[in-house]
Structure formats: C-alpha cells, structure tokens
Motif scaffolding. Structure first.
Motif, PDB file in Angstrom:
ATOM      1  N   VAL A 579     -11.234  -1.109  -0.563  1.00 58.18           N
ATOM      2  CA  VAL A 579     -10.027  -0.797   0.200  1.00 58.18           C
ATOM      3  C   VAL A 579     -10.034   0.696   0.503  1.00 58.18           C
ATOM      4  CG1 VAL A 579      -7.500  -0.808   0.156  1.00 58.18           C
ATOM      5  CG2 VAL A 579      -8.752  -2.621  -1.011  1.00 58.18           C
ATOM      6  N   GLY A 580      -9.781   1.042   1.774  1.00 60.99           N
ATOM      7  CA  GLY A 580      -9.774   2.458   2.141  1.00 60.99           C
ATOM      8  C   GLY A 580      -8.384   3.066   2.128  1.00 60.99           C
ATOM      9  N   PHE A 581      -7.399   2.331   2.684  1.00 60.50           N
ATOM     10  CA  PHE A 581      -6.047   2.867   2.818  1.00 60.50           C
ATOM     11  C   PHE A 581      -5.027   1.855   2.318  1.00 60.50           C
ATOM     12  CE2 PHE A 581      -8.581   5.019   6.017  1.00 60.50           C
ATOM     13  CZ  PHE A 581      -8.232   6.356   5.809  1.00 60.50           C
ATOM     14  N   ILE A 582      -3.917   2.339   1.793  1.00 58.98           N
ATOM     15  CA  ILE A 582      -2.887   1.422   1.292  1.00 58.98           C
ATOM     16  C   ILE A 582      -2.187   0.686   2.428  1.00 58.98           C
ATOM     17  CG2 ILE A 582      -2.439   2.702  -0.833  1.00 58.98           C
ATOM     18  CD1 ILE A 582       0.050   3.845   0.493  1.00 58.98           C
ATOM     19  N   SER A 583      -2.395   1.150   3.668  1.00 60.42           N
ATOM     20  CA  SER A 583      -1.735   0.504   4.804  1.00 60.42           C
ATOM     21  C   SER A 583      -2.564  -0.648   5.372  1.00 60.42           C
ATOM     22  CB  SER A 583      -1.473   1.542   5.894  1.00 60.42           C
ATOM     23  OG  SER A 583      -2.666   2.270   6.159  1.00 60.42           O
ATOM     24  N   GLU A 584      -3.754  -0.897   4.815  1.00 57.72           N
ATOM     25  CA  GLU A 584      -4.608  -1.976   5.331  1.00 57.72           C
ATOM     26  C   GLU A 584      -3.966  -3.341   5.089  1.00 57.72           C
ATOM     27  OE1 GLU A 584      -8.539  -1.752   3.632  1.00 57.72           O
ATOM     28  OE2 GLU A 584      -8.776   0.326   4.275  1.00 57.72           O
ATOM     29  N   PRO A 585      -4.266  -4.319   5.979  1.00 56.33           N
ATOM     30  CA  PRO A 585      -3.732  -5.667   5.745  1.00 56.33           C
ATOM     31  C   PRO A 585      -4.260  -6.219   4.423  1.00 56.33           C
ATOM     32  CG  PRO A 585      -5.342  -5.662   7.548  1.00 56.33           C
ATOM     33  CD  PRO A 585      -5.053  -4.238   7.228  1.00 56.33           C
ATOM     34  N   GLY A 586      -3.423  -6.979   3.739  1.00 54.97           N
ATOM     35  CA  GLY A 586      -3.850  -7.569   2.471  1.00 54.97           C
ATOM     36  C   GLY A 586      -3.599  -6.671   1.270  1.00 54.97           C
ATOM     37  N   VAL A 587      -3.217  -5.432   1.535  1.00 49.79           N
ATOM     38  CA  VAL A 587      -2.879  -4.547   0.410  1.00 49.79           C
ATOM     39  C   VAL A 587      -1.379  -4.623   0.201  1.00 49.79           C
ATOM     40  CG1 VAL A 587      -2.894  -2.177  -0.460  1.00 49.79           C
ATOM     41  CG2 VAL A 587      -4.773  -2.996   0.973  1.00 49.79           C
TER      42      VAL A 587
END
Length: 642
Positions: A579-587
C-alpha cells in the motif's frame, strides 16, 4: 522497511481523513517517527510468564454448541472435559451444550444451554412471547461490519438486546460452572485468580470481534481489565492443530483406510508419525464458520509455524438450517414463516431441533426418506393463517421431493436432504480447492477435519473426492471436543506456535519529504517553506507476512506540543500486500493507537516516545516508553468502533 535514516527523520505523521485536502490533513503535523525497525526477540530472553496459574480452563464458545475443559498445570497431560449436562438431545451425545440463552421478561439472566431451551419450551405461549431467547448469536460478531460495544442482537420474539450483555452473561455462566466443578474437585472454594482462562474464536475473525470477546470477559467478571494476561484468546483451528499433532493412532479415523488405525504401537503419533518439517492443513468446520489453517511442525519440540494466512468464511453447518428454512418458505410462504417465528417462537425452536436430528442422519448412501415432525402449533397456525391445511400446501407446492406422511410429518427424500447440504459444502470445497492451489500450500501430508460439522459423512466424502488422495484425511475420534482440548494445551503453553502470518496489512498515515516525479502532485503540501507529501502509508506489517512470536515493530513518535497529554494515531489496514497511500481504495481506518503521555513531561527539548507493537500473537498489542526518562507510557490499541 526504511533503510536510509535521513528520510526517516523527516517523516511526519498526520492523522489524515479518508480523502484529505492538504489543508485539512495538516492540522497539526502531530508526530514524527524517528526510527522504524523490526526487532526480533531471541528465544533465550523468554517473555516473563507472569503470575503462575494452578489450572487452565478453556471455553469453546461455539455458534451452535459450547463447553469447557480444564487441566491442572501440575498434570498437563490430563485434560478434563466438563461434567455431563442435563437434558441432552436424542441422537446427539456430546459433552457440549447448545449455545442458547434465556433472559426473563425484565432482561435478567435466567438459564443457558439445554436448561434454557427446555424452560423456554415449557412456557405457555402467552408467557413465552415476553421472555428473551437467543441462539446462534455468535455469528453476529463475524457478520457485523462496524462492530462496536453497542451492537444489538435480536431475541426470538424480535426484541433487541445488547450483544455485549449476552456474551457477558454466557461467559459468567461458564465461569460459575467451571469454578463449581473445580471446587468440588479440590474440596474447597476455588479461587478465580488461580485460573488462566482461554476463550476460542475463529481464526478468520477480525480484530474487533476478538477485542469484543475480551470486553465481554471483562464485563462478565471472568478476568479484570487490570489483569489482562489472565485471559488468552485462542484461535480455533490453531487449538485443533496443537491437539491433532499429539494424536495417538487409536484416537483417530483415517478416511483412506476407513478404519481406526491398529497394528501400530498405540504411542505412535499421527499415522506414519509426524516428522520434521511436515506440513498439514486443519479444516475446522463448526456451526457458524469454516476456518482453514496451514501449519508446519518443527521437531523436536513440536513447535508450529503457520505457512499461509488463515482463510475460510461463514460456511458452517447453520447454512444447512437456513436452506431448510428457505425450503419451508417455498412450500408455506415467506410471509407465514416470518410470522410463525415471531408468534410461536418456542414451536419454531422445536421444529429446528427436530430438523437437527434428521440432519445428522443424512448420509451419501442413504436410500430411505427422512421424517421431520411438524409441531402441532405449526399445523394449527398454518390453517388459521392460510385457511387451508399443511397437507394442501405440500400437494400444491412445486417441491416434489418433500411429501406429507400420514403420521403428520414432513417426509424428505435423501436427495432433498442432500440438496440442503450442497451450497454449504460447495463453499467449503471451493475454498479448499483455492487453498491447495497456493504455492505455499504444497506437499500437504495430512488434512485434519475437525469441529462438529466434520462428523458429516456428506462433507467427509466431498473432501475425499476433492483431494483425490493428495493428503491423508484424518478425523479425530472426539471431533467435537478437539478444539476444546487443544485450547487447554494452548493455555498451558501459548508459545508453542512460533510463527504466524498477518491476515492484513497494517500501518499509519505519515508525511514524507516531497520528491518530484515520485509523488503525485495532488499530495503536495507546503508548510514553512518545506514541501511535504501527505497521506503516505507507513507499513507496520504486510498481509501474509511471517511474524515470529515476540517480534516487535518499533516506531518513535514525538508529541507536537510539549504540553500534549495524549497522542492519538489512526491505524489503517488493507487486504493488499503493498500500500502506498492511505487514500487508496481498499484501505480503511480500522483502529486507534493511544499513547498517554501525561506525567512524562521532561526538560528534554524533544520528547521521543518509542512504541513497540506486537503482531505475532493472537491479538495485536502495543507498549510504549519515554526514551529520555525510560518511563513506561500507557499505550493501547483499540479496534472497536465507538
């Protein structure tokens, strides 16, 4: 893992919202992580075992049935399962009692198990509608997406009750039963402080459900919040695994040979013996869930290592009950069934008990029909509701494999019964098939089939057909008590499982120095002339990553203001491995890490709070220390949404 120390010091945590605008997410740059690292404790510095307990009592709190077992630490080999219960069912001989609970009309605990069922059944219908009867309520913890302390359950009469109260009542009941039995055994008042309690939960449960069980235990007085290590949460298939690897030959059935193994010395362990590095799968088929665990054994100590993260789903035997209910709806109408359940709840319970005993008689080679007794009030209420008879409804329905027998019973052909099993068994087989395709799951020597549903010959045959002889299928004799006995062994030595796999990726949102070309421009935030990238996901641990018991994830945080009393950090999780960013889908935001830094004020120009998080156990834990003073900081990690 971060390698360059320089970049690390410049990472600042912000507690970002799901899709933050830079201005919003900035608020307070909050906290600076200084040095992320993984530390591994060697086996030599053993974790202090804490207070010594006289006895370990394990509670198997199941979807359909529950029970307890215990062993004294002085005789760990001797596991006692609880005394016989009064009021057992015909055709069901086990030591467990139904997971049913009855509250009085003013919501006080009345009874549990067979006692609750029988009392409820004997109440006059005009009275019974005021009493609160609950069964199969454990599944609510698995199916509720945003589980909280305030989650509700519905009693049979449709009234709502707090789930936490019900679970606490049930645990208090087991505490009382077990302490009574222990007092009788030892000939004196047995002290609860001498007991280490173990509660079993499915391995596929998420952290909120595990924490919910712990909260219920605190509420029930099983253990106190001040003494959390007196309670261990055990994972059901892990417990089964610990028990299975100790099985003697005469204690199991090998489906390949269809006989109880004989002709070996009875002290031999499983089959041809578990040898170094053997891999095996435990399929725990319970009432509510099916849980799959893959373990490798490390001899001589027999330590276990998990090879693939726990998987499974809500494919327990109650799925067959739902199929039966759907069948009744097809014949008699959904509107009638819904009304009948609310208006005649005790008769509905009766009908399901009648179905249960026929369900256990289902077998692949059965040719004669199965008769299910319809309670008189079902027949009576149907006539009032529809104006024609149950017999008429059956003749008129397009369900041709269910007939009306002259003795007033539903007569099901074996095919009809098998079709009720099919959706649930198909789910399990599909899951097993997918599991066996994973590269980590090769060379599986044994497959242990455990849990109450494992007794089903229909399920056994389906698993045999799927495996085609790739692994030996072993069913312990006392298959319904396997988890209970294993949970006692786990309570006696929780360090037996040395390596687990993390089911999810966990981390927090941080600020990093903005790098042109690497970071997306919409994440740029300029503060005091410095260019930051917001919402960066700092990974604590990745999904399916191996974690050793006692392994720590270390991060250091600094309060934004010297006067700050509490640091609150949102923890995010994802099913994805990277995961790169907390705004990614599924996070999603799944918990909070709280550091209580009050009383740690010091003259140091910059306070550094070192946080240690442990992911290798059955629950996630956090500890923290103020680096400048060496004092412990109260740290807690909370997964229940409030």
């Amino acid at each position: 893992m971060m390698t360059e120390k320089e970049t690390v010091t410049e990472k600042i945590i912000t507690d970002a919202m799901a899709n933050p605008s830079p201005a919003k997410s900035m608020g307070d740059p909050g906290i600076t992580p200084l040095s992320p690292s993984h530390t591994q404790q060697n086996d030599t510095d053993q974790v202090p075992s804490g207070p010594s307990f006289v006895v370990v009592v394990a509670i198997d709190f199941g979807t359909t049935s529950s029970g307890y077992a215990y062993a004294f630490t002085k005789e760990p080999e001797c596991i006692h399962t609880m005394r016989r219960w009064e009021g057992g069912d015909p055709g069901v001989s086990n030591q467990k009692t139904p997971t049913t609970i009855l509250l009085t009309p003013d919501r006080k605990f009345h009874s549990f198990g067979y006692a609750a069922r029988d009392f409820y059944h004997d109440l006059d219908p005009s009275e019974s509608k005021h009493w609160l009867y609950l069964e199969k309520f454990k599944m609510k913890l698995h199916t509720t997406a945003n589980l909280s302390i305030d989650t509700d359950l519905h009693a049979a009469n449709g009234r709502r009750v707090k789930a936490l109260d019900i679970f606490a009542y049930a645990l208090a009941f087991f505490k009382e039963q077990a302490l009574k039995e222990l007092s009788d055994q030892t000939g004196g008042e047995f002290d609860n402080n001498d007991v280490r309690w173990v509660i079993t939960v499915p391995a596929i449960w998420k952290m909120p459900a595990k924490q919910f069980m712990r909260e219920a235990a605190y509420k029930s007085g099983l253990v106190s919040r001040e003494n959390p290590e007196q309670l261990i949460i055990a994972l059901e298939p892990e417990a089964a695994s610990i028990y299975c690897r100790k099985l003697r030959l005469h204690q199991m059935l090998d489906l390949g040979t269809q006989t109880t193994q004989n002709g070996f010395s009875p002290t031999d362990n499983v089959g041809s013996g578990m040898s170094q590095g053997d891999r095996y799968v435990v399929v725990d088929c319970g009432g509510g869930t099916v849980d799959l665990t893959v373990h490798q054994i490390r001899l001589p100590e027999g330590h276990l290592k998990e090879l693939y993260k726990a998987s499974g789903g809500p494919y327990g035997s109650i799925g067959i009950d739902y199929e039966f209910e759907k069948l009744l709806c097809r014949i008699f109408g959904q509107d009638f069934v819904d009304q009948f359940k609310i208006k005649r709840p005790a008769a509905w319970v009766d009908l399901m008990i009648a179905f249960e005993s026929r369900k256990r008689a289902a077998a692949p080679d059965r040719t004669n029909p199965l008769n299910i007794n319809l309670p008189f009030s079902f027949i009576d209420y149907y006539k009032k509701f529809r104006g024609h008879s149950v017999e008429h409804a059956l003749r008129k329905s397009n369900v041709d494999f269910v007939k009306w027998s002259s003795q007033g019973m539903l007569r099901m052909s074996p095919d009809a019964m098998n079709s009720l099993f099919k959706p649930t068994i198909d789910h399990i087989i599909q899951h097993l098939t997918e599991l066996f395709e994973k590269p980590e799951v090769s060379d599986i020597k044994f497959l242990f089939l455990v849990g109450g549903f494992a007794e089903s010959t229909l399920l056994q045959q389906a698993v045999q057909n799927m495996l085609q002889g790739r692994s030996r299928i072993i069913i312990p004799h006392d298959v319904g008590l396997t988890i209970l006995k294993g949970a006692v062994l786990f309570g006696l030595d929780p360090s037996v499982i040395k390596v687990r796999r993390s089911p999810l990726t966990y981390g927090v949102g941080v600020l990093n120095r903005f790098v042109e070309g690497k970071h997306p421009p919409e994440k740029l935030l300029v503060k005091d002339g410095t260019r930051w990238c917001t919402d960066v996901f700092d990974t604590f641990i990745a999904a399916d990553q191996s974690v050793a018991l006692g392994e720590m994830v270390k991060r250091s945080y600094t309060p934004a203001k010297p006067s700050q009393q509490v640091i609150v950090i949102h923890v995010y999780c994802s099913e994805k491995e990277s995961v790169g960013f907390i705004s990614e889908p599924g996070v999603r935001k799944c918990g909070t890490l709280r550091l209580d830094v009050s009383g740690t004020e010091s003259t140091a120009p910059r306070r550094e709070i070192q946080t240690l998080m442990q992911f290798g156990d059955t629950e996630i834990r956090a500890m923290a220390v103020d680096v400048s003073t060496g004092r412990t900081v109260k740290a807690s990690i909370d997964f229940l949404s409030h």
